[in-house]
Design a protein around this motif. Sequence first.
Motif, PDB file in Angstrom:
ATOM      1  N   LEU A  32       8.799 -13.103  -9.130  1.00 26.13           N
ATOM      2  CA  LEU A  32       8.680 -14.711  -8.767  1.00 26.13           C
ATOM      3  C   LEU A  32       9.051 -15.398  -9.917  1.00 26.13           C
ATOM      4  O   LEU A  32       9.484 -16.778  -9.768  1.00 26.13           O
ATOM      5  N   ILE A  33       8.634 -15.096 -11.122  1.00 21.57           N
ATOM      6  CA  ILE A  33       8.813 -16.196 -12.292  1.00 21.57           C
ATOM      7  C   ILE A  33      10.508 -16.250 -12.436  1.00 21.57           C
ATOM      8  O   ILE A  33      10.840 -17.113 -12.983  1.00 21.57           O
ATOM      9  N   ALA A  34      10.981 -15.049 -12.324  1.00 19.79           N
ATOM     10  CA  ALA A  34      12.358 -15.224 -12.534  1.00 19.79           C
ATOM     11  C   ALA A  34      13.119 -16.217 -11.611  1.00 19.79           C
ATOM     12  O   ALA A  34      14.004 -16.911 -11.922  1.00 19.79           O
ATOM     13  N   LEU A  35      12.739 -16.214 -10.450  1.00 15.87           N
ATOM     14  CA  LEU A  35      13.442 -17.251  -9.310  1.00 15.87           C
ATOM     15  C   LEU A  35      13.224 -18.422  -9.730  1.00 15.87           C
ATOM     16  O   LEU A  35      13.592 -19.418  -9.674  1.00 15.87           O
ATOM     17  N   ALA A  36      11.682 -18.728 -10.284  1.00 14.81           N
ATOM     18  CA  ALA A  36      11.209 -19.930 -10.739  1.00 14.81           C
ATOM     19  C   ALA A  36      11.979 -20.457 -11.851  1.00 14.81           C
ATOM     20  O   ALA A  36      12.462 -21.556 -11.895  1.00 14.81           O
ATOM     21  N   ARG A  37      12.462 -19.607 -12.883  1.00 12.08           N
ATOM     22  CA  ARG A  37      13.141 -20.017 -13.914  1.00 12.08           C
ATOM     23  C   ARG A  37      14.586 -20.118 -13.590  1.00 12.08           C
ATOM     24  O   ARG A  37      15.296 -21.229 -14.063  1.00 12.08           O
ATOM     25  N   GLY A  38      14.974 -19.402 -12.753  1.00 12.11           N
ATOM     26  CA  GLY A  38      16.543 -19.936 -11.820  1.00 12.11           C
ATOM     27  C   GLY A  38      16.547 -21.029 -11.118  1.00 12.11           C
ATOM     28  O   GLY A  38      17.570 -21.872 -11.594  1.00 12.11           O
ATOM     29  N   ARG A  39      15.534 -21.569 -10.766  1.00 14.20           N
ATOM     30  CA  ARG A  39      15.626 -23.082 -10.274  1.00 14.20           C
ATOM     31  C   ARG A  39      15.789 -24.013 -11.099  1.00 14.20           C
ATOM     32  O   ARG A  39      16.124 -25.106 -10.716  1.00 14.20           O
ATOM     33  N   SER A  40      15.239 -23.725 -12.461  1.00 14.40           N
ATOM     34  CA  SER A  40      15.234 -24.683 -13.504  1.00 14.40           C
ATOM     35  C   SER A  40      16.571 -24.400 -14.394  1.00 14.40           C
ATOM     36  O   SER A  40      16.862 -25.381 -15.216  1.00 14.40           O
TER      37      SER A  40
END
Length: 418
Positions: free
Chosen positions: A252-260
């Motif tokens: 989930l953190i990887a996805l969040a960092r991807g969105r940024s």
Amino acid sequence: MAEVSDDTRHLYDLFGVLPGTTATADLLRAVGATRVDAGLGELLSSRLAVLVESADRPLRYRLHDVVRAHARQCARALPEERWRSLLRLVVDFYADAAAHGDALVLGARFRIQPPPVRPLAELGVRKALFTGGADALEWLDAERDNLQAVIRVAADEGWHQEVWRLCESLWALYHSRKHLADCVESGLLGIEAAQHEARPDVEIRMRNQVARAAYELGDLDRAESQLDAATGLLEPAGDPRLSGVVWESRGLIALARGRSEATPRAVGERAEEARQLFERALAANRAVPDPHGVVVQSYNVAQALVAGERWTDALGVLDEAAEVARATGDEPMLPRIDLVRAQAFVGLGSLDRAVAATVAAADRAASLKQLAKLDQALELLAALADRAEDRPLRAACEEKLRELRRNMGLEPPAAPPA
């Protein structure tokens, strides 16, 4: 207090023992009060207490602030052993009730604690405290402040098992209603309790809950710090599902960092990193096997596939997850699956099917009283209405969002540009 009966005086003292500010008749009976209805009536007529009413929640009673301070002084005058035994009854009542509530809200999810010894029927006198997941979630939310106070008191008293039991059970509330600050506060106390009991499995779960709250608050560094600490405990903990829990949160953190990220390539790399982490979590849950864990991690894999613009692959994974969820009665996962399905349809350019999936998600979330998922569904539906130039639908969604967020204590959505 001289003008009230002895039973009412005893009830008054019990109010002074309670860590929270309100009480139901069921709680008061659980800590040994007698003639509860008559005593509550006498406290109300004497203007020492007030009734906290709600159309869809049980009656709760609260002493006036000055009166409550006096009641707590009186309670502290009780013999120490008596005071602690009453307080322990309060903590045990809430620990069992919260565990039953969690089981009804989130079904057969992986839990470390065993089921409560007392059946739910024993906790309510005239009727069960709650029936069904939606009702249980409303009860937990109504008792939210009391539950936080109980966790603090249990920590102060050194009742470590009850601290982490309550924290684990309250994930059902924290995650469904997004009480993220509460989750961090109680989770940190849960970590301390786990360390006192030398329970690496419990500490992993508590650290993961704090990490998930930090992730949703946007503090990704703090979330990763908690997960780093949890990772070092995986080998002594032993259960493969705990590894899955940590990999899920890292995904989930990887996805969040991807969105940024600034470039499509970076976004794609983060999505693939997340997919691999979710696949590892999925394999861990299949190995047990844990059907709920399989559904959750399949849903997460689909989220990563959507982020990587693999729309058709995501729909295939979601169809399989939904089939398992229906077969196992995992109703709370269905609105989540529908929301990701809607995003995949958007990616494929199928606006009608995206709207249908979003409406299904909203309907299911509303029936389960999953307000956070209902909020997401309404927000997505408003965006889809905007794309379809359906102004009445967008206006209706925005009005429902404003009402929902007022009820949840959140800010209303920003007004659209003129």
